[in-house]
Scaffold this active site. Structure first.
Site, PDB file in Angstrom:
ATOM      1  N   HIS A 110      -3.073   2.229   8.141  1.00 21.88           N
ATOM      2  CA  HIS A 110      -4.137   1.464   7.481  1.00 21.88           C
ATOM      3  C   HIS A 110      -4.389   0.223   8.325  1.00 21.88           C
ATOM      4  O   HIS A 110      -3.451  -0.483   8.695  1.00 21.88           O
ATOM      5  CB  HIS A 110      -3.720   1.076   6.062  1.00 21.88           C
ATOM      6  CG  HIS A 110      -4.601   0.031   5.455  1.00 21.88           C
ATOM      7  ND1 HIS A 110      -5.967   0.207   5.323  1.00 21.88           N
ATOM      8  CD2 HIS A 110      -4.337  -1.209   4.987  1.00 21.88           C
ATOM      9  CE1 HIS A 110      -6.487  -0.876   4.762  1.00 21.88           C
ATOM     10  NE2 HIS A 110      -5.527  -1.758   4.557  1.00 21.88           N
TER      11      HIS A 110
ATOM     12  N   GLU B 116     -18.734  11.309  21.820  1.00 26.51           N
ATOM     13  CA  GLU B 116     -17.352  11.637  21.495  1.00 26.51           C
ATOM     14  C   GLU B 116     -17.105  11.805  19.984  1.00 26.51           C
ATOM     15  O   GLU B 116     -16.151  12.465  19.581  1.00 26.51           O
ATOM     16  CB  GLU B 116     -16.526  10.450  22.004  1.00 26.51           C
ATOM     17  CG  GLU B 116     -15.101  10.671  22.305  1.00 26.51           C
ATOM     18  CD  GLU B 116     -14.416   9.315  22.549  1.00 26.51           C
ATOM     19  OE1 GLU B 116     -15.095   8.270  22.615  1.00 26.51           O
ATOM     20  OE2 GLU B 116     -13.196   9.344  22.623  1.00 26.51           O
TER      21      GLU B 116
ATOM     22  N   HIS C  72     -13.101  -3.509   3.382  1.00 31.66           N
ATOM     23  CA  HIS C  72     -11.652  -3.673   3.520  1.00 31.66           C
ATOM     24  C   HIS C  72     -11.142  -3.114   4.853  1.00 31.66           C
ATOM     25  O   HIS C  72     -10.677  -3.860   5.684  1.00 31.66           O
ATOM     26  CB  HIS C  72     -10.925  -3.025   2.337  1.00 31.66           C
ATOM     27  CG  HIS C  72      -9.456  -3.267   2.343  1.00 31.66           C
ATOM     28  ND1 HIS C  72      -8.708  -3.403   1.208  1.00 31.66           N
ATOM     29  CD2 HIS C  72      -8.566  -3.386   3.366  1.00 31.66           C
ATOM     30  CE1 HIS C  72      -7.445  -3.615   1.510  1.00 31.66           C
ATOM     31  NE2 HIS C  72      -7.336  -3.601   2.820  1.00 31.66           N
TER      32      HIS C  72
ATOM     33  N   HIS D  89      -7.744  -2.868   9.643  1.00 32.31           N
ATOM     34  CA  HIS D  89      -8.985  -3.550   9.256  1.00 32.31           C
ATOM     35  C   HIS D  89      -9.929  -3.663  10.457  1.00 32.31           C
ATOM     36  O   HIS D  89     -10.256  -4.789  10.881  1.00 32.31           O
ATOM     37  CB  HIS D  89      -8.674  -4.954   8.726  1.00 32.31           C
ATOM     38  CG  HIS D  89      -7.791  -5.002   7.525  1.00 32.31           C
ATOM     39  ND1 HIS D  89      -7.214  -6.177   7.066  1.00 32.31           N
ATOM     40  CD2 HIS D  89      -7.381  -4.033   6.659  1.00 32.31           C
ATOM     41  CE1 HIS D  89      -6.493  -5.939   5.984  1.00 32.31           C
ATOM     42  NE2 HIS D  89      -6.561  -4.638   5.717  1.00 32.31           N
TER      43      HIS D  89
ATOM     44  N   GLU E  94       0.819  -1.223   0.000  1.00 34.25           N
ATOM     45  CA  GLU E  94       0.000   0.000   0.000  1.00 34.25           C
ATOM     46  C   GLU E  94       0.849   1.267   0.000  1.00 34.25           C
ATOM     47  O   GLU E  94       0.336   2.350   0.306  1.00 34.25           O
ATOM     48  CB  GLU E  94      -0.950   0.023   1.209  1.00 34.25           C
ATOM     49  CG  GLU E  94      -1.872  -1.173   1.338  1.00 34.25           C
ATOM     50  CD  GLU E  94      -2.939  -1.251   0.246  1.00 34.25           C
ATOM     51  OE1 GLU E  94      -2.989  -0.355  -0.619  1.00 34.25           O
ATOM     52  OE2 GLU E  94      -3.696  -2.235   0.259  1.00 34.25           O
TER      53      GLU E  94
HETATM   54  P1  13P Z   1       0.750  -5.474   3.026  1.00 28.58           P
HETATM   55  O1  13P Z   1       1.102  -6.768   3.749  1.00 28.58           O
HETATM   56  O2  13P Z   1       1.381  -5.399   1.674  1.00 28.58           O
HETATM   57  O3  13P Z   1       1.060  -4.285   3.903  1.00 28.58           O
HETATM   58  O4  13P Z   1      -0.815  -5.488   2.766  1.00 28.58           O
HETATM   59  C1  13P Z   1      -1.702  -5.610   3.835  1.00 28.58           C
HETATM   60  C2  13P Z   1      -3.009  -4.953   3.575  1.00 28.58           C
HETATM   61  O5  13P Z   1      -3.722  -4.649   4.497  1.00 28.58           O
HETATM   62  C3  13P Z   1      -3.399  -4.676   2.175  1.00 28.58           C
HETATM   63  O6  13P Z   1      -4.453  -3.780   2.138  1.00 28.58           O
HETATM   64 ZN    ZN Z   2      -5.678  -3.768   4.030  1.00 29.39          ZN
END
Ligand code: 13P
Ligand code: ZN
Length: 270
Positions: free
Chosen positions: A139, A169, A210, A141, A116
């Site tokens: 980033h 909040e 995602h 999840h 990413e």
């Molecule tokens: P990477 O292992 O390349 O960082 O990818 C993980 C991910 O969350 C892809 O969106």
């Molecule tokens: Zn991801």
């Protein structure tokens, strides 16, 4: 040189990876992080004249030439970073062409930066253009945020309102609201550019089905933003299918905004 694993930025980053894993938001290799480092951060810990190797990338990062980042390796597991940080993490500097990363530390064993990287570097460019003190892109999840992206309308106004209305909040922590992208293929320049565009007006962007991008001036700020969105999404999803008879009204949100002096998205309330 002092031990880089004892540098403040490194200790804080490694704690952040472990927390993200512990919270269940970064399964397997899910998630990645980039942290813009200053000369002061690395001065006692890193000889910046020594480039271990050069790793090219396929987009224009010339706005970041000379800038250094702590970055997670592709395919690495957040759960393991604390045990082998020099394998799973790298410190890169954007080289003179704007299309190459100079590896200054880490990725022992030959790995390279996250897939990413385009989204991260483009996001840094965007955030720096509106906030010179910006430094962190995470980033992740987070479970309920992703769940909500599967069932909720993706309009940013409605998504933001839903998060604001279930938790006092929320509007205080993200008064500018949150951005949402429809599902896209990840890891390429297209999603990078789309994310970066969103991040000129908000510090948070949800990727449908995602995850999330959270940004900030510090690790705590970026982490705290994600944490607060995720908590609101959890409350929202836990109350799905129920009458939210006591949700926060637009009038009450306005009272809150006035009381905290918030510069919020006025057009998101009626
Ligand atoms: P990477 O292992 O390349 O960082 O990818 C993980 C991910 O969350 C892809 O969106
Ligand atoms: Zn991801």
């Amino acid at each position: 040189m002092k031990n880089i694993l004892e540098a403040k930025f490194m200790v804080e980053a490694i704690r952040t990876f472990s927390n993200l894993y512990r919270l269940g938001w970064d399964e397997r290799n899910g998630g990645n992080l980039t942290y813009l480092l200053t000369d002061d951060d690395v001065r006692d810990y890193l000889d910046t004249t020594k480039v271990i190797r050069e790793i090219p990338f396929d987009f224009d990062g010339s706005a970041l030439i000379g800038k250094m980042f702590l970055v997670t390796g592709t395919g690495e597991y957040f759960k393991n970073i604390q045990y082998e940080p020099e394998k799973d993490l790298g410190i890169i500097r954007i080289g003179a062409t704007g299309r190459v990363a100079e590896l200054l530390w880490g990725f022992r064993g030959g790995n390279k930066f996250t897939s990413e990287l385009p989204s991260h570097l483009m996001s840094h460019i965007s955030r720096l253009s509106v906030d010179p003190l910006h430094r962190v892109v995470i980033h992740s999840h987070p479970t309920y945020t992703v769940a909500m992206s599967l069932t909720h309308a993706l309009t940013e106004r409605e998504f933001t309102r839903s998060l604001w209305k279930v938790q006092t909040e929320s509007i205080v922590v993200f008064p500018e609201g949150i951005s949402v992208l429809p599902w896209m293929v990840c890891g390429n320049n297209e999603i990078g550019a789309a994310t970066a565009k969103k991040l000129t007006t908000t510090r948070i962007c949800v990727w449908t089905a995602h995850g999330i991008y959270g940004t900030g001036r510090t690790l705590d700020e970026a982490f705290g933003l994600i944490e607060t969105v995720e908590k609101a999404a959890q409350l929202f999803m836990l109350t799905e299918g129920h009458d939210r008879i006591n949700e926060i009204s637009d009038r009450q949100l306005k009272e809150l905004a006035a009381s905290f002096g918030l510069n919020y998205r006025k057009d998101y309330l009626d």
